[in-house]
Design an enzyme around this catalytic site. Structure first.
Site, mmCIF file in Angstrom:
data_model
loop_
_atom_site.group_PDB
_atom_site.id
_atom_site.type_symbol
_atom_site.label_atom_id
_atom_site.label_comp_id
_atom_site.label_asym_id
_atom_site.label_seq_id
_atom_site.Cartn_x
_atom_site.Cartn_y
_atom_site.Cartn_z
ATOM 1 N N TYR A 26 -12.563 -12.788 -5.170
ATOM 2 C CA TYR A 26 -13.372 -12.917 -6.272
ATOM 3 C C TYR A 26 -13.574 -14.550 -7.018
ATOM 4 O O TYR A 26 -13.262 -14.690 -8.041
ATOM 5 C CB TYR A 26 -12.720 -12.085 -7.476
ATOM 6 C CG TYR A 26 -12.652 -10.604 -7.199
ATOM 7 C CD1 TYR A 26 -13.880 -9.916 -7.661
ATOM 8 C CD2 TYR A 26 -11.578 -9.954 -6.508
ATOM 9 C CE1 TYR A 26 -14.069 -8.441 -7.242
ATOM 10 C CE2 TYR A 26 -12.014 -8.564 -5.925
ATOM 11 C CZ TYR A 26 -13.072 -7.983 -6.475
ATOM 12 O OH TYR A 26 -13.161 -6.593 -6.233
ATOM 13 N N TYR A 159 -7.650 1.589 -9.626
ATOM 14 C CA TYR A 159 -8.250 0.761 -8.635
ATOM 15 C C TYR A 159 -7.598 1.280 -7.384
ATOM 16 O O TYR A 159 -6.740 1.261 -7.156
ATOM 17 C CB TYR A 159 -7.637 -0.709 -8.783
ATOM 18 C CG TYR A 159 -8.010 -1.595 -7.781
ATOM 19 C CD1 TYR A 159 -9.226 -2.397 -7.606
ATOM 20 C CD2 TYR A 159 -7.282 -1.846 -6.625
ATOM 21 C CE1 TYR A 159 -9.617 -3.118 -6.629
ATOM 22 C CE2 TYR A 159 -7.415 -2.677 -5.650
ATOM 23 C CZ TYR A 159 -8.967 -3.353 -5.676
ATOM 24 O OH TYR A 159 -9.151 -4.029 -4.721
ATOM 25 N N ASP A 265 -2.656 7.616 -4.384
ATOM 26 C CA ASP A 265 -2.763 5.945 -3.622
ATOM 27 C C ASP A 265 -1.451 5.371 -4.263
ATOM 28 O O ASP A 265 -1.443 4.916 -5.449
ATOM 29 C CB ASP A 265 -3.899 5.554 -4.454
ATOM 30 C CG ASP A 265 -4.245 4.205 -3.924
ATOM 31 O OD1 ASP A 265 -3.248 3.313 -3.408
ATOM 32 O OD2 ASP A 265 -5.133 3.678 -4.108
ATOM 33 N N LYS A 294 0.067 -2.410 1.430
ATOM 34 C CA LYS A 294 0.784 -3.585 0.695
ATOM 35 C C LYS A 294 2.218 -3.903 1.251
ATOM 36 O O LYS A 294 2.196 -4.756 2.307
ATOM 37 C CB LYS A 294 0.804 -3.311 -0.681
ATOM 38 C CG LYS A 294 -0.772 -3.668 -1.322
ATOM 39 C CD LYS A 294 -0.962 -4.192 -2.560
ATOM 40 C CE LYS A 294 -2.243 -4.577 -2.925
ATOM 41 N NZ LYS A 294 -2.963 -3.806 -3.780
#
Ligand SMILES: *Cc1c(COP(=O)(O)O)cnc(C)c1O
Length: 452
Positions: A26, A159, A265, A294
């Site tokens: 980003y 997210y 998630d 992760k």
């Protein structure tokens, strides 16, 4: 012509190259923000080329739970790279993948029996969504008059990743859905539940209003919905919001009532981060499809897993395609699997439980004092996640520099200064992280000026 450049010039040349040619997450090519070159990382420390040693407050975005340069993980990687770094997973298999999947089945609920290994968290979400779609594709073929289920129900402030399908179930404002209008599938978003703060192991009273919008949307749209997807208990990158386990319990009940699949998630929350091995354990429920990523490899490399039940897997495979339609090139990468297996061995030893509890108790004794700070809107924490939400947006370059000058690595976004340190971080080190956040709060330069 001077062919001999000293190390300092080389570093600054490299940095200039980085600024001019390399995209970071980003970032803008017009106004690239400063990046700090790292020479190495070990334990909870990140060492910069400029010589500073920083206490890591981010676990490299939730992943390095055991710390960097871990002897057991290093050993697993060395051993595997000498045997084979990678072989294709089509028609071949190997011990690292088998041993990893055995461990995953041991650690997750009994109902989950099938593991799909993929490359990243976003892809694991893509896989979960495809599983749900393929499941209903089979089911619908059995009932000709049934409606097509092409929608997902999710929450605002969620997210789920940066690839398109993952993005389509991520908060519409945060992921700029309007820019992709006409291309991005439009799913159904229910209002995110309120934020809660656990206190001395006790959740506060649940507000039954939290579920109202979700309940209305599921009642209205259930016939077009393939699955519900959400992050259990902690909504991460979409706002660092901690919500009540009762909400998740009600979601599970509603999914059962309407016979919808529930995708959880756990890419950020999985493997102990919230004080439970998986965040859904706070609610005593189980998912139909589970996404992990992760921390799966202890932050060593990219790997994810999507787990589901035997029934769902078999239903998918009894459909028109006769198989689950996905198979990335680097599926089941042996190197990543070997390190992930080693990381799960460390998890199984169970030290994470008291480590995370110790971090949580530092948050409980330090964060409430920041609540009274004039710049602070709220503080919240759960397990090894601590969050300070401010009224003003941070000035990234200045706050980053202040953090580094004080020996910590913390990367805020917007109005959220949050930390999720490696589990091995000592209480003194966690205290230093929180103290440094407080120091930043007292520094006007660390925040963007808002005209009155
Ligand atoms: C980070 C994250 C993802 C995406 O994972 P990547 O590895 O970045 O693709 C998905 N869901 C959640 C909850 C995450 O925190």
């Amino acid at each position: 012509m001077n062919l001999i450049t000293n190390n300092h010039t080389k570093v600054s040349c490299d940095l200039e190259f980085d600024r001019q040619h390399i995209w970071h997450p980003y970032t803008s090519t017009l106004a690239p923000l400063k990046c700090y070159p790292v020479s190495r990382a070990y334990g909870v420390h990140i060492e910069l080329e400029s010589g500073e040693t920083l206490i890591d407050g981010m676990s490299s975005w939730w992943s390095a739970i055991h710390g960097y340069n871990h002897p057991q993980l290093n050993q697993a990687a060395h051993k595997q790279i000498d045997a084979m770094s990678h072989v294709m997973f089509g028609g071949l298999t190997h011990h690292p993948a088998i041993s990893l999947c055995k461990s995953l089945l041991e650690l997750t609920p009994q109902s989950l029996q099938q593991v799909f290994l993929a490359d990243s968290g976003s892809v694991s979400v893509e896989v979960a969504l495809k599983m749900a779609m393929q499941y209903w594709h089979t089911k619908n073929a059995e009932i000709p008059e049934s409606s097509k289920r092409t929608k997902f129900l999710t929450l605002s402030h969620g997210y789920h990743g940066d690839t398109f399908a993952a993005m389509s179930v991520t908060d519409p404002d945060n992921s700029m859905h309007k820019m992709y209008k006409g291309f991005l599938p439009e799913h159904i978003f229910a209002k995110s539940p309120s934020c809660y703060q656990i206190n001395q192991g006790q959740w506060p009273t649940y507000d039954p209003q939290d579920i109202t919008d979700f309940k209305n949307k599921i009642a209205k749209h259930h016939q077009e919905i393939a699955a519900v997807i959400l992050e259990p208990i902690v909504q991460g990158a979409g706002g660092m919001r901690i919500y009540h386990p009762e909400f998740l319990k009600e979601v599970r009940q509603l999914c059962d009532q309407y016979e919808l699949l529930l995708i959880l998630d756990e890419i950020a929350t999985g493997f102990g981060r919230t004080g439970k091995l998986f965040a859904f354990e706070h609610a005593g429920i189980e998912p139909d499809i589970l996404c992990l990523g992760k921390a799966l490899t202890g932050g060593y490399m990219t790997l994810s897993a999507t787990l589901t039940s035997q029934t769902i897997a078999d239903t998918i495979c009894s459909g028109e395609s006769g198989c689950f339609m996905h198979g990335p090139t680097f599926m089941g990468n042996p190197l990543a699997c070997a390190v992930a297996s080693a990381s799960l061995e460390i998890i199984k030893q169970g030290h994470w439980q008291h480590q995370v509890a110790a971090i949580e108790s530092v948050f409980a004794s330090t964060l409430p004092a920041l609540q009274n700070h004039q710049r602070v809107k709220s503080v919240r924490w759960l397990g090894a996640i601590g969050v300070v939400e401010t009224y003003q947006v941070v000035n990234m370059e200045n706050i980053q520099q202040l953090f580094i000058e004080n020996g910590v690595w913390i990367r805020p976004f917007g109005r959220l200064i949050y930390i999720m340190p490696p589990f091995i971080t000592t209480p003194e080190q966690v205290t230093h992280l929180v103290d440094t956040i407080e120091f930043a709060l007292n520094n006007d330069d660390c925040f963007q000026y808002i005209p009155k």
